[in-house]
Design a protein around this motif. Structure first.
Motif, PDB file in Angstrom:
ATOM      1  N   MET B 144       0.840  -1.198   0.000  1.00 19.89           N
ATOM      2  CA  MET B 144       0.000   0.000   0.000  1.00 19.89           C
ATOM      3  C   MET B 144       0.871   1.243   0.000  1.00 19.89           C
ATOM      4  O   MET B 144       0.586   2.228  -0.675  1.00 19.89           O
ATOM      5  N   ASP B 145       1.954   1.171   0.760  1.00 19.12           N
ATOM      6  CA  ASP B 145       2.873   2.296   0.812  1.00 19.12           C
ATOM      7  C   ASP B 145       3.502   2.527  -0.564  1.00 19.12           C
ATOM      8  O   ASP B 145       3.606   3.658  -1.035  1.00 19.12           O
ATOM      9  N   ILE B 146       3.896   1.446  -1.218  1.00 16.84           N
ATOM     10  CA  ILE B 146       4.545   1.551  -2.529  1.00 16.84           C
ATOM     11  C   ILE B 146       3.619   2.210  -3.557  1.00 16.84           C
ATOM     12  O   ILE B 146       4.038   3.051  -4.335  1.00 16.84           O
ATOM     13  N   VAL B 147       2.338   1.828  -3.538  1.00 20.04           N
ATOM     14  CA  VAL B 147       1.430   2.389  -4.547  1.00 20.04           C
ATOM     15  C   VAL B 147       0.825   3.721  -4.110  1.00 20.04           C
ATOM     16  O   VAL B 147      -0.002   4.285  -4.817  1.00 20.04           O
ATOM     17  N   GLY B 148       1.233   4.206  -2.935  1.00 23.01           N
ATOM     18  CA  GLY B 148       0.780   5.526  -2.524  1.00 23.01           C
ATOM     19  C   GLY B 148      -0.562   5.543  -1.822  1.00 23.01           C
ATOM     20  O   GLY B 148      -1.345   6.478  -1.989  1.00 23.01           O
ATOM     21  N   LEU B 149      -0.822   4.500  -1.030  1.00 22.95           N
ATOM     22  CA  LEU B 149      -2.025   4.502  -0.195  1.00 22.95           C
ATOM     23  C   LEU B 149      -1.563   4.516   1.258  1.00 22.95           C
ATOM     24  O   LEU B 149      -0.532   3.939   1.593  1.00 22.95           O
ATOM     25  N   LEU B 150      -2.346   5.177   2.117  1.00 22.42           N
ATOM     26  CA  LEU B 150      -1.971   5.193   3.524  1.00 22.42           C
ATOM     27  C   LEU B 150      -2.257   3.827   4.135  1.00 22.42           C
ATOM     28  O   LEU B 150      -3.387   3.342   4.066  1.00 22.42           O
ATOM     29  N   PRO B 151      -1.244   3.188   4.717  1.00 25.12           N
ATOM     30  CA  PRO B 151      -1.451   1.833   5.247  1.00 25.12           C
ATOM     31  C   PRO B 151      -2.546   1.757   6.308  1.00 25.12           C
ATOM     32  O   PRO B 151      -3.109   0.689   6.533  1.00 25.12           O
TER      33      PRO B 151
END
Lengths: 309, 336
Positions: B144-151
């Motif tokens: 999620m972090d890699i694709v730009g979502l807040l974990p």
């Protein structure tokens, strides 16, 4: 000055705490079912209904200890008397002089059992059968649904009488017979819903990830068709309870001196002008129970729909 | 011509996908819809091959057939030297780890009854059932972090997200097994322009980071120009032209490609381009024209074009090792 410092410090620690707690509370993974339980518990109508149903169930289980009268004893001095607290006939007596209160509770045993068992049977078989037929499609779907059509065309009474002849008269047989008939409609509803859901892209996505067919059906298809299933289920419970009374009326269901709500209501309806209490009490219990099941059903449906959060 | 030493990760050879069409009456013979009719290409490691074409030209069908989500009628899909055509669901399962898909409609491709944590974890749990819940969640949060979502949004449901965020979730799900190929089926056409750029850049970053190969299906030529290494032009299930991006955009050979390129709006209003306007509509893939399928709308078509389907022929102008292939009899007579 120190005051301001203090406030700033407090603010800083508050912010720290806030972000910490936000992180901690959110990291634990939750599933639909856990969420649904939390949401169901927030639904007041559903919670109250569950409490009332539990009370009725407990009363049915502990019926012999709740009343001083046995359910099958005939009191010759009290034939068809209205509610009489002094003698312990809280709901009055029937035309044979038996205590209606304890009979209503004994009736609850049969009716609740029939309602729950037959509905559960129809739910489990119907949902799995319908989902498999709808998802597989093609020839498998055709064969499975024609089998349902054949069973549909079998007259219900004929079916019950055959079962009685083969296995003898037995209250459990009624559960089986009702369940075996009710699942047919459920299977049709579920199949139709499955056809609508299986073309959605998230099912294809699961397929592309290598999820097995069984898991796609249980993890993606069934949770997404629960809305109509639950609504139909809450309609099935009263239907089953009333069908049981019809069977009993024909002498195929529960037998005297045992009774059920359906039997009590049909007896009460015959004398409703002279002895209205004989209709009123069992009917009230049945109505309250059905209301409770409906509220719980609605609550479940809403709780399982994440968009209602 | 120099030999390309790299073995292609994916080779598609004369792929055909035909669907039976029910004509409605009992006595007439059922017709076939030729969605993809003899497509061949190779996809190399770390490369983006774009597939462009009008709606209904078989782009999405091609993408699904490559992943064997649809069974092809004829031809072969070869995955790292091994044919996967006609593999059963079971045989495909271990390969699914390495090839994933991103869908056009971001919201519809996410199960509305699952939290996004469960959605992203699903491929991981399916292929690595031995992983403990904690390890799965760790990987999910990382992705999620890699694709730009807040974990910390792990417990939210898809409907709580915007289209762009949903597409990020879809990308995270596709990426969590670290596949080697991702088929992107018009991943940005449902998003608005500012979000499109974000998603495209994200895909580019992921490609760099993980050495991904992308089969990028789109009808938006400006996006294709931005992201791809090579471009394949599809018309009625047939390849018209396949070339390196710059070759295709700068010197399109096929009349259809020329028409497509001339339709891309120029950012500079002062530039007046020569516009090639096609006449008529896309013919029905149930009853495609004989010979070259494009001849009914082609400015240069003559008798020869209706006889036989033209093969893809090499017409590279530069000495690069990748070839510029065109399926047209009239290349000589057409000026660039």
């Amino acid at each position: 000055m120190s005051n301001i410092m203090n406030v700033n410090d407090k603010l800083a620690t508050f912010n720290d705490n806030f972000s910490d707690s936000a992180d901690l509370t959110e990291v634990v993974g939750r599933s639909l079912w856990q969420d649904a339980r939390i949401r169901l518990m927030r639904n007041k109508a559903a919670v109250v209904s569950m409490i009332i149903l539990s009370i009725i169930t407990l009363m049915a289980i502990f019926a012999p200890w709740l009343s001083s009268h046995p359910f099958d004893e005939v009191y010759w001095d009290f034939i068809q008397v209205p509610p009489n607290v002094a003698e312990g006939f809280w709901f009055g007596t029937d035309e044979n002089g038996r205590d209606l209160f304890v009979r209503t509770l004994y009736g609850a045993r049969v009716s609740l059992m029939v309602g729950l068992v037959a509905t559960t049977v129809s739910l489990v078989i119907g949902v799995v059968y319908g989902a498999v037929a709808g998802y597989m499609g093609g020839r498998i779907d055709n064969i499975m649904m024609r089998f349902v059509d054949i069973l549909y065309s079998l007259p219900f009474m004929f079916f019950v009488i055959i079962l009685m002849v083969i296995f003898g008269r037995n209250i459990y047989l009624i559960f089986v017979a009702l369940g075996a008939v009710e699942w047919l409609t459920m299977a049709r509803i579920v199949r139709g819903q499955t056809l609508a859901v299986k073309k959605k892209e998230f099912v294809e996505a699961a397929h592309a990830s290598g999820v097995s067919t069984t898991k796609i059906i249980f993890r993606h298809i069934i949770p997404n068709i629960l809305g109509p299933v639950i609504v139909y289920m809450t309609l099935t419970i009263p239907q089953v309870i009333l069908t049981e009374s019809f069977l009993s009326f024909l002498g195929l269901g529960v037998q005297e001196p045992l009774t059920s709500w359906g039997v009590l209501i049909s007896e009460g309806a015959k004398v409703m002008e002279s002895a209205p209490w004989m209709l009123a009490f069992p009917a009230t219990f049945l109505a309250i129970t059905l209301f409770c099941f409906n509220f719980i059903g609605d609550g479940l449906r809403d709780a399982l729909d994440p968009k209602d959060r | 011509m120099s030999v390309n030493v790299k073995v292609p990760i994916l080779t598609v050879d004369n792929l055909k996908v035909h669907f039976p069409v029910d004509t409605g009456t009992f006595f007439t013979k059922n017709k076939t819809l030729k969605a993809v009719d003899g497509v061949s290409f190779q996809l190399h490691e770390g490369e983006t091959l774009s597939v462009v074409g009008e709606s209904g030209c078989g782009k999405s069908t091609l993408g699904r057939a490559v992943l064997q989500l649809l069974h092809n009628t004829d031809g072969q899909v070869v995955w790292m030297g091994q044919s996967i055509t006609g593999h059963s669901v079971k045989e495909m399962r271990p390969l699914r780890k390495q090839m994933q898909i991103i869908f056009q409609d971001p919201l519809a491709s996410l199960d509305p009854r699952m939290t996004i944590g469960e959605i992203i974890a699903e491929p991981l749990v399916t292929h690595h059932p031995e992983l403990a819940g904690k390890a799965v969640r760790y990987r999910v949060r990382e992705m999620m972090d890699i694709v730009g979502l807040l974990p910390r949004m792990i417990n939210r449901y898809p409907h709580e997200f915007s289209g762009g965020q949903c597409q990020r979730i879809g990308i995270a799900r596709a990426m969590i097994l670290q596949p080697r190929v991702i088929v992107c089926d018009e991943p940005v056409s449902a998003l608005d322009v500012s979000i499109q750029a974000q998603i495209i850049n994200l895909l580019g970053e992921l490609q760099q980071k993980f050495g991904l190969s992308l089969l990028f299906i789109s009808h938006d030529l400006s996006i294709v120009r931005h992201i791809s290494h090579r471009v394949m032009v599809l018309y009625l299930g047939n390849v018209m032209e396949i070339a390196d991006k710059d070759d295709l955009y700068n010197s399109p050979k096929h009349p259809y490609t020329q028409a497509l390129i001339s339709a891309v709006p120029a950012p500079d209003p002062a530039v007046r381009k020569k516009r090639v306007v096609l006449k008529g509509d896309l013919p029905s893939p149930i009853d495609p024209p004989s010979g070259c399928v494009f001849r009914t709308r082609c400015l240069y078509a003559d008798e020869q074009c209706s006889q036989k389907k033209p093969d893809l022929v090499d017409c590279s102008t530069s000495g690069l090792n990748r070839r510029h292939q065109v399926a047209c009899y009239k290349i000589e007579t057409i000026d660039d």
